[in-house]
Design an enzyme around this catalytic site. Structure first.
Site, short mmCIF file in Angstrom:
data_model
loop_
_atom_site.label_atom_id
_atom_site.label_comp_id
_atom_site.label_asym_id
_atom_site.label_seq_id
_atom_site.Cartn_x
_atom_site.Cartn_y
_atom_site.Cartn_z
N HIS A 34 140.26 -33.86 32.43
CA HIS A 34 139.10 -33.17 32.96
C HIS A 34 139.39 -32.17 34.09
O HIS A 34 138.53 -31.36 34.44
CB HIS A 34 138.13 -34.24 33.48
CG HIS A 34 136.71 -33.83 33.53
ND1 HIS A 34 136.27 -32.54 33.37
CD2 HIS A 34 135.58 -34.57 33.75
CE1 HIS A 34 134.97 -32.50 33.48
NE2 HIS A 34 134.52 -33.71 33.72
N SER A 45 125.12 -37.14 34.09
CA SER A 45 125.34 -35.76 33.71
C SER A 45 124.59 -35.43 32.43
O SER A 45 124.56 -36.22 31.49
CB SER A 45 126.83 -35.51 33.48
OG SER A 45 127.05 -34.17 33.13
N GLN A 46 123.99 -34.23 32.41
CA GLN A 46 123.39 -33.73 31.18
C GLN A 46 124.43 -32.91 30.43
O GLN A 46 125.01 -31.98 30.99
CB GLN A 46 122.18 -32.83 31.49
CG GLN A 46 121.56 -32.25 30.24
CD GLN A 46 120.46 -31.23 30.51
OE1 GLN A 46 119.83 -30.76 29.57
NE2 GLN A 46 120.21 -30.88 31.76
N TYR A 73 140.09 -35.18 41.37
CA TYR A 73 141.03 -35.51 40.30
C TYR A 73 142.45 -35.81 40.76
O TYR A 73 142.95 -36.92 40.58
CB TYR A 73 141.06 -34.37 39.26
CG TYR A 73 139.74 -34.21 38.56
CD1 TYR A 73 139.27 -35.18 37.69
CD2 TYR A 73 138.95 -33.09 38.77
CE1 TYR A 73 138.04 -35.05 37.05
CE2 TYR A 73 137.72 -32.94 38.14
CZ TYR A 73 137.27 -33.94 37.29
OH TYR A 73 136.06 -33.81 36.67
N SER A 98 126.51 -27.22 38.11
CA SER A 98 127.49 -26.15 37.95
C SER A 98 127.33 -25.10 39.04
O SER A 98 126.22 -24.64 39.32
CB SER A 98 127.32 -25.50 36.58
OG SER A 98 128.16 -24.36 36.47
N PRO A 138 136.74 -37.58 29.85
CA PRO A 138 135.55 -37.71 28.99
C PRO A 138 135.93 -37.48 27.53
O PRO A 138 137.02 -37.01 27.23
CB PRO A 138 134.64 -36.59 29.50
CG PRO A 138 135.61 -35.54 29.97
CD PRO A 138 136.82 -36.27 30.50
#
Length: 616
Positions: free
Chosen positions: A302, A518-519, A63, A418, A76
Site C-alpha cells: 500500500h 474507508s469508502q 507505512y 484524499s 489491502p
C-alpha cells in the site's frame, strides 16, 4: 485552529479528568511564543523548500516505520467480480494471459503519460488531482529494513523492468516480456504461462517456499533477507524479483467453499502456508491472483498509492478483458521463445528454520482474522441521496451507531480523505466520531423512548452536517492529523525533547484507531477489503451501490471486544432504523438541513452526489 479542533474531537471520547489534563497540556503548547509556535515556524520553513511538507513524515509513520507483517495488517486486496469464477475454472491460464496483456496496455498509458487527469467527485467536485501515484503502480518495491523499510522507485520505462514474476506452486519464475526487442503478444504470454505450470509440476526441481518470508514481520523479514543475500544465488533471485513489473500468482484450487468472505480471505493472506499463503511476494505493490477455482483479484503493497488509484487500474483491466476480445487462437508466435527461468535459492538449516518460523506466524495471523463480507440489500445510495444526504456521511454515522450499540461508547475513528488536490498528496483523516454523532446515536439507543422522531431527525442532520464539514476540512488540507504529525516529527528533526502534547495519553489513544474505515466505490462488481489496524479494532471497507451497500468487516478472534458478525448485525439494524426514521419524517426541511444546503451552495457542494472523500 488545529489545537481547538483536536480538543473538540476528543472531549466526548475521554473522561472529564483526563480531558482537563489534556486541555491544560494543549493550552501550554499553544501559548504565544511557546513550543507550538516555534515548531509551526519550522514547519513553514520546511513547506517553502518542499513540494509537500507532510509526505515523507506521513509515508514513514503510516507505512515504512511499521513493523507488523504486510498481509492483513497493511496490504489491502481487491476481489474481482463473480463472473470471473466460471471463466477461470476452465481457462485460468487464458484468463491470466489476457489479464497480463491488459496490464501491459495500461502500463503503456502510464509510460506515455496518456492517462487522463483525474478530477475530484462528490464534495468540491471538479478539482484536478495529482497523478503521481499512478506512476508508482508498477515501478516500486518495498524493501524491508531492520527499523525502517525503503520504498524503492525505479525509473519509469526502465529496461530493467521488462519482466514479470509468476508464482506457481510456491515457485517463482521470470517471464521476460520483451524478446528480441519485441513485446510478447497474448499467444506468446499464454505459451509461457503453460510452460511455467508444467515446470512447477516437476517436484524434483522444486525450491523451498521462499515467499513465506515476505509474509513475516518487517524486522524479521529484513533479518532473514540479510542472511539470504550472503549467497550470490539468493542475491540474484531477490534482485530479479525486486525489479519486476508485477507478480502474477497462479493459484491451485483452495479447497474452500467459494463465497465473498472466503474469496476475500484468500486475497488477504492466501489461506496460510497450507494453501496459497506461500504463493505470494507481499513486498511487490501490484500482485495479481488467478486461481484455478475462479478466485481472482489483486493484493497490493500500500505504500506507493491509495485505493482509488488501484480501483482505476483494476476497473480498466476488467473493462479491457470484457471489451477487448482475447487474441488467443487468432495469432501465432513470431518465433520460438526461450523458456521462462525458475528462480533458484540456496538454503541452509538456518534458512529452513526461518521459513518454518515465518510459516507459523502467518498461520497464527490466518487463524486470528475474523472476516465478514456482507451485502446490505434493503436499500442503497439512491435512497440516501433522495433524503438530500451525502451517502458517505450517512454510512459513517451508521457505523458509529453500530459501534455504539455493540460497545456503549464511541472511539477514535479513522476515515481516509484524499488530499490529491495537492502535489504528492496522499490522505488525511476525517475523525468521524463527532459530538453531533454521539448525540444522534444516543437518541437512537439510550434516549430512544424519550425523544420524538423530529428531535432524532434533527440530530441525524446535525451528525451529517458535522461529518460533511469534517470532510471538507480534510480534503482541502485543513485536517488536524497531518498537521499534528508534522509538528511532532519536526520537533525530532531539531532534536527537541518530545513535547508533552504528543506523549499525553489522550494523543496516544486518539491515534489508536479502533474503528478504521474507508469508502472504496467501484463501477464494476468488485470489492475491497483490509484488516484492522489495532488488535481490538475493526477494519470496515464499504462500497455504496445504487440499490445495496457492500461492507467488508474485519476484526481479530483474539480480542474479546470484537466480533465481525455482531458488528454486521448491529449495522443492519441501525441502517433499517435510520431508513425508518427518514421515512417517518416527511416534514418540511429542518433548520439544520437548510443550513447545510446554504453551506453547500456557498462552497459549490453537491449534497446528492456520491461523496468520495478518499480510500484507505
Amino acid at each position: 485552529q488545529t489545537l481547538d479542533m483536536y480538543l473538540t474531537s476528543i472531549k466526548h471520547l475521554v473522561k472529564e479528568e483526563q480531558y482537563q489534563k489534556t486541555k491544560s497540556i494543549v493550552g501550554k503548547f499553544g501559548e504565544p511564543g511557546g513550543t507550538g509556535e516555534l515548531l509551526q515556524e519550522k514547519l513553514l520553513e520546511k513547506s517553502i523548500n518542499t513540494h509537500n511538507w507532510v509526505y515523507d513524515y506521513w509515508l514513514d509513520d503510516m507505512y515504512l516505520n511499521q513493523r507488523l507483517a504486510l498481509p492483513v495488517n497493511s496490504n489491502p486486496a481487491m476481489v474481482f467480480p463473480n463472473k470471473t469464477l466460471e471463466i477461470t475454472k476452465t481457462h485460468s491460464s487464458i484468463f491470466a494471459a489476457h489479464l497480463i496483456t491488459g496490464v501491459l496496455e495500461y502500463k503503456k498509458h502510464i509510460d506515455t503519460r496518456a492517462l487522463p487527469v483525474d478530477f475530484s467527485r462528490g464534495q468540491l467536485a471538479g478539482t484536478p488531482l495529482c497523478m503521481k501515484q499512478y506512476y508508482r503502480l508498477f515501478n516500486t518495491y518495498r524493501l524491508p529494513g531492520l527499523k525502517r523499510d525503503t520504498l524503492v522507485i525505479h525509473k519509469t520505462g526502465s529496461t530493467e523492468q521488462e519482466h514479470i514474476i509468476v508464482a506457481c506452486k510456491n515457485q517463482f519464475f521470470v517471464m521476460d516480456l520483451v524478446v528480441k526487442e519485441k513485446t510478447l503478444r497474448e499467444m506468446d504470454i499464454l505459451r509461457q504461462l503453460e510452460k511455467i505450470v508444467k515446470m512447477a509440476e516437476n517436484t524434483e526441481e522444486r525450491q523451498p517456499p521462499f515467499g513465506l518470508l515476505t509474509s513475516d514481520g518487517r524486522t524479521e523479514w529484513a533479518q532473514a533477507r540479510d542472511v539470504l543475500i550472503k549467497d550470490s544465488v539468493n542475491r540474484e533471485s531477490l534482485a530479479v524479483i525486486e525489479k519486476c513489473l508485477c507478480v502474477v500468482c497462479l493459484d491451485d484450487p483452495s479447497g474452500m467453499e467459494v463465497g465473498d468472505t472466503s474469496r476475500a480471505l484468500l486475497m488477504l493472506h492466501g489461506g496460510g502456508h497450507e494453501k496459497m499463503g506461500a504463493n505470494r511476494w507481499y513486498d511487490k505493490p501490484m500482485q495479481f491472483v488467478v486461481g484455478e477455482d475462479g478466485v481472482c483479484g489483486t493484493v497490493c503493497e500500500h505504500s506507493p498509492f491509495e485505493g482509488i488509484v488501484l480501483v482505476a487500474c483494476t476497473e480498466y483491466l476488467m473493462k479491457f478483458m470484457t471489451g477487448s476480445p482475447s487474441k488467443i487462437g487468432r495469432a501465432t508466435s513470431v518465433s520460438e521463445l526461450p523458456a521462462p527461468r525458475r528462480l533458484l535459492w540456496k538454503t541452509t538449516p538456518h534458512i529452513q528454520g526461518l521459513l518454518k518460523a515465518s510459516a507459523e506466524r502467518l498461520q497464527r495471523l490466518v487463524r486470528d482474522l475474523d472476516m465478514d463480507v456482507h451485502k446490505f440489500e434493503v436499500y442503497g445510495k439512491e435512497f440516501i441521496k433522495k433524503q438530500k444526504m451525502s451517502p458517505d456521511a450517512y454510512i459513517q454515522v451508521s457505523l458509529q451507531l453500530a459501534f455504539y450499540r455493540c460497545n456503549g461508547r464511541l472511539v477514535s475513528t479513522y476515515e481516509s480523505a484524499s488530499i490529491r488536490r495537492f502535489h504528492e498528496g496522499r490522505v488525511d483523516n476525517i475523525r468521524s466520531a463527532t459530538p453531533e454523532t454521539l448525540a444522534f446515536v444516543k437518541a437512537m439507543t439510550d434516549e430512544k423512548t424519550s425523544l420524538s422522531d423530529s428531535e432524532k431527525i434533527k440530530r441525524l442532520w446535525d451528525a451529517i452536517n458535522a461529518q460533511t464539514n469534517s470532510t471538507i476540512a480534510a480534503i482541502t488540507g485543513m485536517g488536524i492529523d497531518n498537521h499534528l504529525l508534522g509538528l511532532r516529527e519536526i520537533s525530532q528533526e531539531i532534536h527537541m525533547e518530545m513535547p508533552e502534547i504528543f506523549t499525553d495519553e489522550t494523543y496516544v489513544a486518539s491515534n489508536q484507531f479502533i474503528l478504521s474505515t474507508s469508502q472504496v466505490p467501484t463501477t464494476v462488481e468488485m470489492f475491497c477489503c483490509y484488516g484492522p489496524v489495532v488488535p481490538n479494532g475493526y477494519g470496515c471497507c464499504y462500497n455504496p451501490q445504487a440499490d445495496h451497500l457492500l461492507f467488508s468487516v474485519t476484526s481479530f478472534h483474539g480480542s474479546t471486544e470484537t466480533s465481525s458478525a455482531v458488528f454486521i448485525k448491529a449495522l443492519d439494524e441501525g441502517l433499517v432504523e435510520m431508513r425508518d426514521l427518514c421515512k417517518t419524517s416527511n416534514k418540511p426541511q429542518s433548520n439544520a438541513a437548510a443550513a447545510s444546503k446554504a453551506v453547500e451552495k456557498s462552497q459549490g457542494l453537491h449534497p446528492t452526489s456520491d461523496t468520495c472523500p478518499g480510500t484507505w
